[in-house]
Motif scaffolding. Sequence first.
Motif, PDB file in Angstrom:
ATOM      1  N   LEU A  17       6.371  48.394 -14.312  1.00  0.00           N
ATOM      2  CA  LEU A  17       6.020  48.255 -12.904  1.00  0.00           C
ATOM      3  C   LEU A  17       6.974  47.331 -12.154  1.00  0.00           C
ATOM      4  O   LEU A  17       6.704  46.980 -11.008  1.00  0.00           O
ATOM      5  CB  LEU A  17       4.587  47.731 -12.771  1.00  0.00           C
ATOM      6  CG  LEU A  17       3.496  48.674 -13.286  1.00  0.00           C
ATOM      7  CD1 LEU A  17       2.130  48.056 -13.093  1.00  0.00           C
ATOM      8  CD2 LEU A  17       3.558  50.025 -12.595  1.00  0.00           C
ATOM      9  N   TYR A 114       9.114  61.370 -16.094  1.00  0.00           N
ATOM     10  CA  TYR A 114       8.905  59.986 -15.638  1.00  0.00           C
ATOM     11  C   TYR A 114       9.414  59.920 -14.214  1.00  0.00           C
ATOM     12  O   TYR A 114      10.617  59.867 -13.976  1.00  0.00           O
ATOM     13  CB  TYR A 114       9.672  59.023 -16.558  1.00  0.00           C
ATOM     14  CG  TYR A 114       9.440  57.562 -16.287  1.00  0.00           C
ATOM     15  CD1 TYR A 114       8.296  56.931 -16.747  1.00  0.00           C
ATOM     16  CD2 TYR A 114      10.378  56.808 -15.591  1.00  0.00           C
ATOM     17  CE1 TYR A 114       8.098  55.572 -16.519  1.00  0.00           C
ATOM     18  CE2 TYR A 114      10.187  55.458 -15.362  1.00  0.00           C
ATOM     19  CZ  TYR A 114       9.045  54.850 -15.823  1.00  0.00           C
ATOM     20  OH  TYR A 114       8.841  53.513 -15.598  1.00  0.00           O
ATOM     21  N   LYS A 116       8.900  57.655 -11.662  1.00  0.00           N
ATOM     22  CA  LYS A 116       8.823  56.398 -10.925  1.00  0.00           C
ATOM     23  C   LYS A 116      10.018  56.282  -9.976  1.00  0.00           C
ATOM     24  O   LYS A 116      11.159  56.556 -10.349  1.00  0.00           O
ATOM     25  CB  LYS A 116       8.812  55.217 -11.886  1.00  0.00           C
ATOM     26  CG  LYS A 116       8.673  53.865 -11.206  1.00  0.00           C
ATOM     27  CD  LYS A 116       8.580  52.758 -12.236  1.00  0.00           C
ATOM     28  CE  LYS A 116       8.429  51.394 -11.571  1.00  0.00           C
ATOM     29  NZ  LYS A 116       9.617  51.015 -10.782  1.00  0.00           N
ATOM     30  N   GLU A 118      12.072  53.879  -6.913  1.00  0.00           N
ATOM     31  CA  GLU A 118      12.282  52.538  -6.403  1.00  0.00           C
ATOM     32  C   GLU A 118      11.843  52.466  -4.946  1.00  0.00           C
ATOM     33  O   GLU A 118      11.668  53.510  -4.292  1.00  0.00           O
ATOM     34  CB  GLU A 118      13.755  52.147  -6.539  1.00  0.00           C
ATOM     35  CG  GLU A 118      14.210  52.027  -7.986  1.00  0.00           C
ATOM     36  CD  GLU A 118      15.662  51.621  -8.101  1.00  0.00           C
ATOM     37  OE1 GLU A 118      16.286  51.390  -7.055  1.00  0.00           O
ATOM     38  OE2 GLU A 118      16.172  51.521  -9.233  1.00  0.00           O
ATOM     39  N   ALA A 124      12.628  60.412  -7.435  1.00  0.00           N
ATOM     40  CA  ALA A 124      12.515  59.594  -8.637  1.00  0.00           C
ATOM     41  C   ALA A 124      13.860  58.974  -9.004  1.00  0.00           C
ATOM     42  O   ALA A 124      14.919  59.571  -8.792  1.00  0.00           O
ATOM     43  CB  ALA A 124      11.997  60.449  -9.792  1.00  0.00           C
TER      44      ALA A 124
END
Length: 325
Positions: A17, A114, A116, A118, A124
């Motif tokens: 995280l 994945y 995630k 910024e 992503a």
Amino acid sequence: MRLRGVEGAALVKQSPLDVIPPRALISMPPLQRKGHAAVHSVAVQSVGPSFFATTGVPILRGEAFQETHRTVVPAVLNEAAARELFGGANPLGRLLRQNSAGGQPLEVVGVARYNKAEPFASRATSTVFLPFTENEWRGDSSQTVTVLVRSHKPLETVDVQGVLEELGGNLTLFQLQSMRQTVVEANRVSQAATASISSIGLFALLLACVGLAGVTAQTAEQRRKEIGIRLALGARRRQLLRLVMGEGAIMATIGSAAGLAAAFGVLRLLAALFAPMARIIEWTLASPTLMLSVAALLIVLAVAACYLPARRFAAIDPSLALREE
């Protein structure tokens, strides 16, 4: 000792995280003998072998890496990194290399889902997962290691501390949190930062409006006799409003254009010095409507700031204005 309810655990060097993960330059040797190796800036996460099973990140192609002592380090890419590095080609088995001192060759063994991103990124972040081995995290007793635990019931701090004592007496447990608590805390920090920046921006906007209103009032005061003559010759107050406010609108338009150009140049300079800023620029330029809307809002607020002094000077008595020196 085994904790009841624990379904999986994994060691990671950085928390998943983290707002801005560490980055590294990765070179991809070309397929042909001739040509230069392409260099890409990607996020790098050092994770234990059970990271994907513990976090529930699915492996779409290939497999997750295991403990290895080979000279070629296995690497898992997320979908964004696979597209950026290899396009539509099959990445499994391809070699990469970290552009750092003593960078070992990397072999792609899997592709994970994945996604995630910024802050301010529209897609992503390209991420490369490398194995976080026991020798690496035991080599420095002062470093911080994040332990991810998947459990179907809440864990007690005492129980987790007991497991750590069995593993080694020099391990210290701190900041035990559930994933939900971690996300809530991260959102709270982000909201506090957003509120602070927004407050500063609104205060600066208020000062700019007050300053523009003052400049407009001073300019109209210097032209007080001219305004009186125009009124005496039959000019309507609506025309005088347009005259005074028009000058403020022109100044605001020129200032907005100059500000956008200067901001664009400063962002380009910061992007060259700080890699995450490049993704902010990408997100900003991807929405030109947003940039133009902000500029239009500033112009509207500037015109509104000019309205009050313009209205006051449009209502003056022409006979009084003509008698003044």
